[in-house]
Design a protein around this motif. Structure first.
Motif, mmCIF file in Angstrom:
data_model
loop_
_atom_site.group_PDB
_atom_site.id
_atom_site.type_symbol
_atom_site.label_atom_id
_atom_site.label_comp_id
_atom_site.label_asym_id
_atom_site.label_seq_id
_atom_site.Cartn_x
_atom_site.Cartn_y
_atom_site.Cartn_z
ATOM 1 N N ASP A 125 36.310 31.812 2.876
ATOM 2 C CA ASP A 125 35.716 33.120 3.167
ATOM 3 C C ASP A 125 36.446 34.148 2.314
ATOM 4 O OD1 ASP A 125 34.857 35.564 4.157
ATOM 5 O OD2 ASP A 125 34.856 34.907 6.245
ATOM 6 N N LYS A 178 30.506 34.662 13.677
ATOM 7 C CA LYS A 178 31.947 34.474 13.544
ATOM 8 C C LYS A 178 32.661 35.239 14.652
ATOM 9 C CE LYS A 178 32.024 33.808 8.522
ATOM 10 N NZ LYS A 178 32.560 34.315 7.227
ATOM 11 N N TYR A 179 33.790 34.688 15.080
ATOM 12 C CA TYR A 179 34.575 35.310 16.156
ATOM 13 C C TYR A 179 34.904 36.768 15.845
ATOM 14 C CZ TYR A 179 38.649 35.891 19.296
ATOM 15 O OH TYR A 179 39.554 36.344 20.234
ATOM 16 N N THR A 226 40.749 27.708 4.185
ATOM 17 C CA THR A 226 40.215 28.392 5.358
ATOM 18 C C THR A 226 41.274 29.304 5.966
ATOM 19 O OG1 THR A 226 40.955 26.693 6.898
ATOM 20 C CG2 THR A 226 38.796 26.355 5.841
ATOM 21 N N ARG A 237 39.613 33.657 13.219
ATOM 22 C CA ARG A 237 38.754 34.824 13.029
ATOM 23 C C ARG A 237 37.411 34.472 12.385
ATOM 24 N NH1 ARG A 237 40.412 39.903 12.657
ATOM 25 N NH2 ARG A 237 39.224 40.195 10.736
ATOM 26 N N ASN A 238 37.423 33.539 11.427
ATOM 27 C CA ASN A 238 36.206 33.206 10.691
ATOM 28 C C ASN A 238 35.494 31.969 11.230
ATOM 29 O OD1 ASN A 238 36.025 35.262 8.560
ATOM 30 N ND2 ASN A 238 38.038 34.488 7.999
ATOM 31 N N GLU A 239 35.974 31.423 12.326
ATOM 32 C CA GLU A 239 35.291 30.309 12.970
ATOM 33 C C GLU A 239 34.196 30.836 13.892
ATOM 34 O OE1 GLU A 239 38.208 27.986 14.965
ATOM 35 O OE2 GLU A 239 38.925 27.014 13.147
ATOM 36 N N ALA A 240 33.328 29.924 14.319
ATOM 37 C CA ALA A 240 32.270 30.305 15.258
ATOM 38 C C ALA A 240 32.884 30.840 16.550
ATOM 39 C CB ALA A 240 31.385 29.108 15.557
ATOM 40 N N CYS A 241 32.271 31.871 17.080
ATOM 41 C CA CYS A 241 32.802 32.493 18.302
ATOM 42 C C CYS A 241 32.722 31.527 19.476
ATOM 43 C CB CYS A 241 32.014 33.766 18.614
ATOM 44 S SG CYS A 241 32.758 34.740 19.949
#
Length: 326
Positions: free
Chosen positions: A43, A315-316, A8, A304-308
């Motif tokens: 990702d 994604k954030y 990740t 950056r690629n996690e939930a906002c």
């Protein structure tokens, strides 16, 4: 490096922090490159990040051929997309090209990045750092000066920003130009003086009221504004403006050196109860008191690629991350 099936963004960041102290950093670099090639990333948009990290590790060990190969693959991985890390990868390649004696190729990369100086806050740092690595610090100062003038000319507001937040991109350009001129031993000019004034104002505003980080989910903000329309000035006229204000404020506080930042989730009912006991929420004092008694916390920033953080489900990097650059 562990043979996780999927790495990740958080894993890559942890590797960045520990790789140079690893027993075999070059092995870590090779593993990162292999993970990008074999699709072992959670990702695949992180392929450029993994390869750029591999290039940095190899460069730190003076393995410039490997570093250049990894950096070239990082630039290719980012392609022509809008990932803001693409420019940093290209500047990294330019830096390595300088170190291998290929100055003309390095300058080709950097000339292509030059327009980003007036578009992205991070560009001032990585473009000028790459130029300095090639012994072109004076050229970096010239480019930064031209970018400062261009941004000032395009501003709708008065030429003298009232704060670092008001200055926006200009603030980052002025900071980097100021550092570059200091490295060159140049005397202060009016742009340096403006940089100093904005730094002073930023330091003075470092501890903003907690109310600046109160977050209402979309439905809750709608209820708040329906009951107290005047609060649109404090919280934003709609949910997009509310989120943009919060992201901008968090970025500003992080730039001022604050750590452990978090949003304070709130509800319309909670504000109603507090206002009923303490007074009208149009009062800044009441809003600040409401903020201080909120118990919940949403840590910021997410990867950056996690939930906002706003709960949109996106994604954030595709949601609130760009809002501070608006």
């Amino acid at each position: 490096m562990s043979e996780k099936a999927d790495l990740t963004s958080a894993d890559l960041t942890a590797i960045r922090q520990s790789a140079l102290g690893a027993a075999d950093p070059l092995g870590v670099a090779a593993d990162l490159a292999e993970a990008a090639a074999a699709g072992r990333l959670a990702d695949q948009a992180d392929a450029g990040y993994a390869l750029a990290l591999a290039a940095e590790i190899a460069e730190s060990r003076n393995k410039l051929d490997a570093a250049l190969r990894y950096a070239g693959r990082a630039v290719e991985a980012y392609g022509t997309g809008d990932d803001p890390r693409a420019g940093a990868a290209r500047a990294l390649r330019a830096r390595i090209l300088f170190r291998t004696g290929r100055s003309a190729d390095a300058m080709t990369d950097l000339e292509a990045l030059r327009p980003l100086l007036t578009q992205h806050p991070d560009a001032a740092a990585y473009v000028s750092a790459a130029l300095a690595a090639g012994g072109r610090t004076r050229l970096a100062e010239e480019w930064l000066t031209e970018a400062v003038r261009a941004v000032l000319a395009d501003r709708d507001q008065p030429a003298e920003p009232a704060s670092a937040e008001d200055a926006g991109l200009l603030f980052f350009l002025l900071q980097q130009r100021h550092r570059t001129r200091h490295a060159l031993g140049l005397p202060h000019d009016h742009h340096d003086n403006l940089a100093d004034r904005l730094e002073t104002r930023l330091a003075g505003a470092a501890a903003r009221p907690a109310e600046d980080l109160v977050f209402f989910p979309e439905a809750e903000l709608g209820k708040v504004l329906a009951q107290w329309p005047a609060l649109s000035e404090a919280y934003g006229a709609d949910w997009d403006e509310h989120r943009a204000h919060l992201e901008t404020e968090l970025v500003r506080q992080a730039a001022a050196g604050r750590t452990g930042l978090a949003l304070l989730p709130a509800t319309a009912a909670g504000l109603t109860r507090f206002a009923g006991a303490e007074g009208d929420p149009s009062s800044a004092q009441t809003r600040a008191g409401f903020a201080r008694q909120l118990a919940g916390r949403i840590p910021w920033p997410p990867e950056r690629n996690e939930a906002c953080w706003c709960g949109s489900g996106l994604k954030y990097k595709k949601c609130c991350l760009p809002r501070s650059r608006g």
